[in-house]
Scaffold this motif. Structure first.
Motif, mmCIF file in Angstrom:
data_model
loop_
_atom_site.group_PDB
_atom_site.id
_atom_site.type_symbol
_atom_site.label_atom_id
_atom_site.label_comp_id
_atom_site.label_asym_id
_atom_site.label_seq_id
_atom_site.Cartn_x
_atom_site.Cartn_y
_atom_site.Cartn_z
ATOM 1 N N SER A 442 -5.384 -7.818 12.246
ATOM 2 C CA SER A 442 -5.384 -6.725 13.220
ATOM 3 C C SER A 442 -4.824 -5.458 12.577
ATOM 4 N N VAL A 443 -5.167 -4.316 13.125
ATOM 5 C CA VAL A 443 -4.664 -3.052 12.588
ATOM 6 C C VAL A 443 -3.145 -3.028 12.629
ATOM 7 N N GLU A 444 -2.551 -3.518 13.739
ATOM 8 C CA GLU A 444 -1.085 -3.518 13.863
ATOM 9 C C GLU A 444 -0.429 -4.390 12.788
ATOM 10 N N LYS A 445 -1.037 -5.548 12.487
ATOM 11 C CA LYS A 445 -0.456 -6.435 11.478
ATOM 12 C C LYS A 445 -0.545 -5.806 10.091
ATOM 13 N N LYS A 446 -1.650 -5.116 9.823
ATOM 14 C CA LYS A 446 -1.802 -4.462 8.524
ATOM 15 C C LYS A 446 -0.774 -3.339 8.364
ATOM 16 N N ILE A 447 -0.577 -2.558 9.419
ATOM 17 C CA ILE A 447 0.400 -1.470 9.363
ATOM 18 C C ILE A 447 1.803 -2.027 9.177
ATOM 19 N N LYS A 448 2.136 -3.061 9.920
ATOM 20 C CA LYS A 448 3.467 -3.661 9.825
ATOM 21 C C LYS A 448 3.715 -4.220 8.422
ATOM 22 N N THR A 449 2.696 -4.826 7.839
ATOM 23 C CA THR A 449 2.842 -5.409 6.503
ATOM 24 C C THR A 449 3.176 -4.344 5.470
ATOM 25 N N VAL A 450 2.436 -3.247 5.489
ATOM 26 C CA VAL A 450 2.692 -2.174 4.525
ATOM 27 C C VAL A 450 4.050 -1.521 4.793
ATOM 28 N N ALA A 451 4.328 -1.237 6.071
ATOM 29 C CA ALA A 451 5.568 -0.532 6.419
ATOM 30 C C ALA A 451 6.804 -1.360 6.091
ATOM 31 N N SER A 452 6.766 -2.639 6.364
ATOM 32 C CA SER A 452 7.942 -3.483 6.140
ATOM 33 C C SER A 452 8.055 -3.913 4.680
ATOM 34 N N THR A 453 6.943 -4.326 4.084
ATOM 35 C CA THR A 453 6.964 -4.841 2.719
ATOM 36 C C THR A 453 7.099 -3.733 1.680
ATOM 37 N N PHE A 454 6.350 -2.647 1.873
ATOM 38 C CA PHE A 454 6.297 -1.600 0.858
ATOM 39 C C PHE A 454 7.307 -0.487 1.081
ATOM 40 N N TYR A 455 7.472 -0.075 2.350
ATOM 41 C CA TYR A 455 8.395 1.020 2.633
ATOM 42 C C TYR A 455 9.816 0.532 2.865
ATOM 43 N N GLY A 456 9.943 -0.706 3.403
ATOM 44 C CA GLY A 456 11.253 -1.230 3.747
ATOM 45 C C GLY A 456 11.645 -0.950 5.183
ATOM 46 N N ALA A 457 10.670 -0.675 6.050
ATOM 47 C CA ALA A 457 10.946 -0.375 7.455
ATOM 48 C C ALA A 457 11.362 -1.636 8.207
ATOM 49 N N SER A 458 12.204 -1.435 9.218
ATOM 50 C CA SER A 458 12.631 -2.572 10.055
ATOM 51 C C SER A 458 11.656 -2.802 11.198
ATOM 52 N N ILE A 512 -3.878 7.456 15.339
ATOM 53 C CA ILE A 512 -4.662 6.749 14.319
ATOM 54 C C ILE A 512 -6.053 7.355 14.312
ATOM 55 N N GLU A 513 -6.381 8.023 13.203
ATOM 56 C CA GLU A 513 -7.681 8.664 13.076
ATOM 57 C C GLU A 513 -8.693 7.692 12.475
ATOM 58 N N ILE A 514 -9.946 7.896 12.821
ATOM 59 C CA ILE A 514 -11.015 7.014 12.367
ATOM 60 C C ILE A 514 -11.815 7.681 11.260
ATOM 61 N N SER A 515 -11.898 7.013 10.117
ATOM 62 C CA SER A 515 -12.742 7.465 9.006
ATOM 63 C C SER A 515 -13.737 6.354 8.718
ATOM 64 N N ALA A 516 -14.640 6.158 9.688
ATOM 65 C CA ALA A 516 -15.585 5.043 9.597
ATOM 66 C C ALA A 516 -16.535 5.203 8.424
ATOM 67 N N GLY A 517 -16.858 6.447 8.061
ATOM 68 C CA GLY A 517 -17.733 6.666 6.920
ATOM 69 C C GLY A 517 -17.059 6.303 5.618
ATOM 70 N N ALA A 518 -15.816 6.742 5.458
ATOM 71 C CA ALA A 518 -15.051 6.377 4.262
ATOM 72 C C ALA A 518 -14.787 4.877 4.238
ATOM 73 N N GLY A 519 -14.633 4.287 5.426
ATOM 74 C CA GLY A 519 -14.402 2.855 5.509
ATOM 75 C C GLY A 519 -12.948 2.497 5.637
ATOM 76 N N PHE A 520 -12.168 3.331 6.359
ATOM 77 C CA PHE A 520 -10.788 2.979 6.670
ATOM 78 C C PHE A 520 -10.338 3.729 7.918
ATOM 79 N N VAL A 521 -9.207 3.299 8.471
ATOM 80 C CA VAL A 521 -8.598 4.031 9.575
ATOM 81 C C VAL A 521 -7.291 4.627 9.058
ATOM 82 N N VAL A 522 -6.876 5.745 9.653
ATOM 83 C CA VAL A 522 -5.751 6.506 9.122
ATOM 84 C C VAL A 522 -4.615 6.595 10.139
ATOM 85 N N PRO A 523 -3.630 5.710 10.054
ATOM 86 C CA PRO A 523 -2.446 5.845 10.906
ATOM 87 C C PRO A 523 -1.645 7.075 10.465
ATOM 88 N N ILE A 524 -1.431 8.011 11.362
ATOM 89 C CA ILE A 524 -0.691 9.230 11.063
ATOM 90 C C ILE A 524 0.766 9.011 11.434
#
Length: 555
Positions: A442-458, A512-524
């Motif tokens: 899910s989009v939420e799980k992907k965001i949480k994974t990057v934010a917690s694993t890579f950024y160190g967010a709680s 969260i912006e949609i870049s369907a042509g590029a092939g990703f979504v952009v959480p702002i």
């Protein structure tokens, strides 16, 4: 001596000579004068790509002026050629926004530059202009359809998300109202401008793998909804063919050279704090088709450009870096040790030590992808030996190889030790780099994974608008797309004031912006935006040209 003084003192080789180093005949070049040319896509050889070694250069969280990542990439490519490794540097083209804004030119520095630097920093071969026109053509077609009485698709103007672009920092254009002047001047609506480097068309160009793929991606651009709730894409406006036609030359990678005559391919320029932040898939594969080693970079810190390079570009392009280099500087670590930016040239080991945790976090992130990363300490004349030794000690404690490079002053000669380390790691890293998350999540799980694993967010918090956007993404069936998080480059968090290695912070996704042509979504996240503003003293004020055409100020 300035970068431009050094560049102007170099006698460049004709571009046909540079092409000859790569085994490319002059008849295959589309020359733009004596020193730059386009390379036809027919030169890409997937068999050769698989045999070539790909080196990714990233960095720690930078100071406002950057840490010389491009300079190190260029210097490393020159150093590899000095040890007889056939190497090409494959880099992004600078945006005029930063060139005229806070950073000035972005073609490396000192004796590790790409040339012709004035051309590359300004209009080069016109790729940015073509991207701008393709983007704005779609905008014109949208507004024309809103105005039409006979061919209207029934688009609800309140749902149109597509904006016009220009390659310049101009905060006054972030929010505009168009269509004023009466019924013959269009339908009034609120919209705005983005900077070209942050546009979806730029992202599409850099992820496209062929002309047919380019047209398909352009057609997949999400425009908005009809009054009845149906989704409208660029293909519904029959826009993709004309847009692709405008990009017929821009899709071809550009050949240039470094100050030492090393081949350099310059193509695409997406921002890493908003888009994927790396040159095109086609440029990378072009370099790998024509040389044994390719040095490429990913914009800003490892938390931004490198993460997107691996989780987005590598997955679409079927690529995997053989070595990852992290650029660190004494001044950046002192900055993250909360030393005043105006005094960063003053030796202060204690401030440096306070900033070391930022380096440690980036190394930890590297180790998630690569078993044998390398740290390159980009030396400045004001760095003390004790400060450099402090960074080397920190890397040794973490079991990571590190080398202090002096490639600004010495070019490739100043990076020979780094080059050998990179060759050694390329031979050891035989496993394909795996992405941080699965696209099917899910989009939420992907965001949480990057934010917690890579950024160190709680935790991750979503505004009401972001929650609404998540529902729209699900409705459109785009939840399977990778995420391209838009975040400040100044911090591991989404708050530019949280320096070093912040902990127990919450990442706020405001939309969260949609870049369907590029092939990703952009959480702002945080206060990030797609149209930067000029600083109080823009770099543009220092740029000038003489009667004989010599340009100054592009430092």
């Amino acid at each position: 001596m300035t970068d431009i003084d050094i560049a102007q003192g170099v006698e460049m080789l004709p571009i046909v000579n540079i092409a000859n180093q790569l085994g490319v005949d002059a008849d295959n070049l589309e020359q733009y004068g004596k020193y730059k040319a386009k390379l036809p896509l027919s030169l890409i050889d997937e068999t050769a790509v698989k045999k070539s070694k790909l080196i990714l250069v990233s960095a720690i969280s930078p100071t406002p002026a950057g840490e010389g990542k491009t300079t190190v990439s260029i210097g490393l490519s020159q150093a590899l050629n000095r040890i007889n490794k056939k190497t090409t540097a494959v880099l992004r083209e600078p945006s005029l926004g930063p060139v005229f804004g806070i950073k000035g030119g972005a073609t490396g520095g000192g004796y590790s530059q790409v040339l012709p630097m004035e051309d590359i920093n300004l209009h080069f071969t016109g790729d940015f202009s073509a991207i701008e026109k393709a983007n704005n053509l779609l905008a014109a077609l949208i507004d024309n359809n809103l105005q039409s009485k006979t061919r209207s698709l029934g688009i609800d103007p309140r749902t149109v998300e597509w904006k016009r672009v220009m390659d310049m920092n101009d905060r006054a254009l972030r929010n505009v109202v168009l269509g004023l002047g009466g019924t013959t001047s269009g339908v009034p609506r609120e919209t705005g401008f983005d900077i070209t480097a942050a546009s979806e068309v730029m992202a599409i160009l850099c992820l496209a793998t062929s002309f047919s793929d380019l047209k398909k991606r352009l057609g997949n651009i999400f425009v908005g909804f009809t009054y009845s709730g149906d989704a409208i894409y660029a293909r519904d406006l029959n826009a993709e063919g004309a847009m692709a036609a405008l990009l017929k030359d821009a899709i071809k990678p550009n050949l240039a050279q470094t100050i030492e005559g090393t081949p350099a391919i310059i193509h695409g320029g997406p921002f890493a704090n908003i888009a994927q932040g790396t040159n095109s898939i086609l440029a990378t594969k072009m370099g790998m088709s024509l040389s044994d080693y390719v040095v490429t970079e990913a914009g800003f810190g490892f938390d931004l450009g490198a993460e997107k390079f691996i989780d987005i570009k590598c997955q679409y392009g079927n690529l995997s870096p053989d070595s990852i280099v992290l650029v660190a500087t004494v001044r950046a670590l002192k900055y993250h040790g909360e030393m005043d930016v105006k005094t960063l040239t003053t030796p202060d080991v204690n401030a440096l030590k306070r900033g070391i945790p930022n380096l440690e976090k980036h190394i930890e992130n590297m180790l998630k992808f690569c078993k044998n990363p390398v740290v390159a300490i980009n030396k400045f004349p004001t760095d003390s030996d004790e400060e450099v030794a402090c960074i080397l000690d920190a890397c040794e404690r973490m079991g990571v190889k590190a080398s202090a490079v002096d490639i600004w002053a010495k070019g490739g000669q100043g990076g020979l030790e780094l080059a050998q380390m990179v060759v050694d790691t390329c031979e050891k890293n035989i496993d394909k780099v795996e992405p941080l998350y699965d696209w099917s999540w899910s989009v939420e799980k992907k965001i949480k994974t990057v934010a917690s694993t890579f950024y160190g967010a709680s935790a991750v918090d979503y505004t009401a608008q972001a929650k609404k956007d998540l529902k729209k993404i699900e409705k459109l069936g785009l939840s399977h797309l990778p995420i391209c998080i838009a975040k400040t480059q100044k911090s591991l968090s989404d708050n530019p004031k949280l320096l070093g290695r912040p902990k127990d912070f919450v990442v706020t996704v405001r939309s969260i912006e949609i870049s369907a042509g590029a092939g990703f979504v952009v959480p702002i996240t945080g206060s990030i935006m797609r149209m930067p503003g000029l600083p109080a003293t823009p770099a543009a004020e220092k740029i000038d040209i003489t009667d004989d055409g010599s340009i100054s100020g592009l430092f």
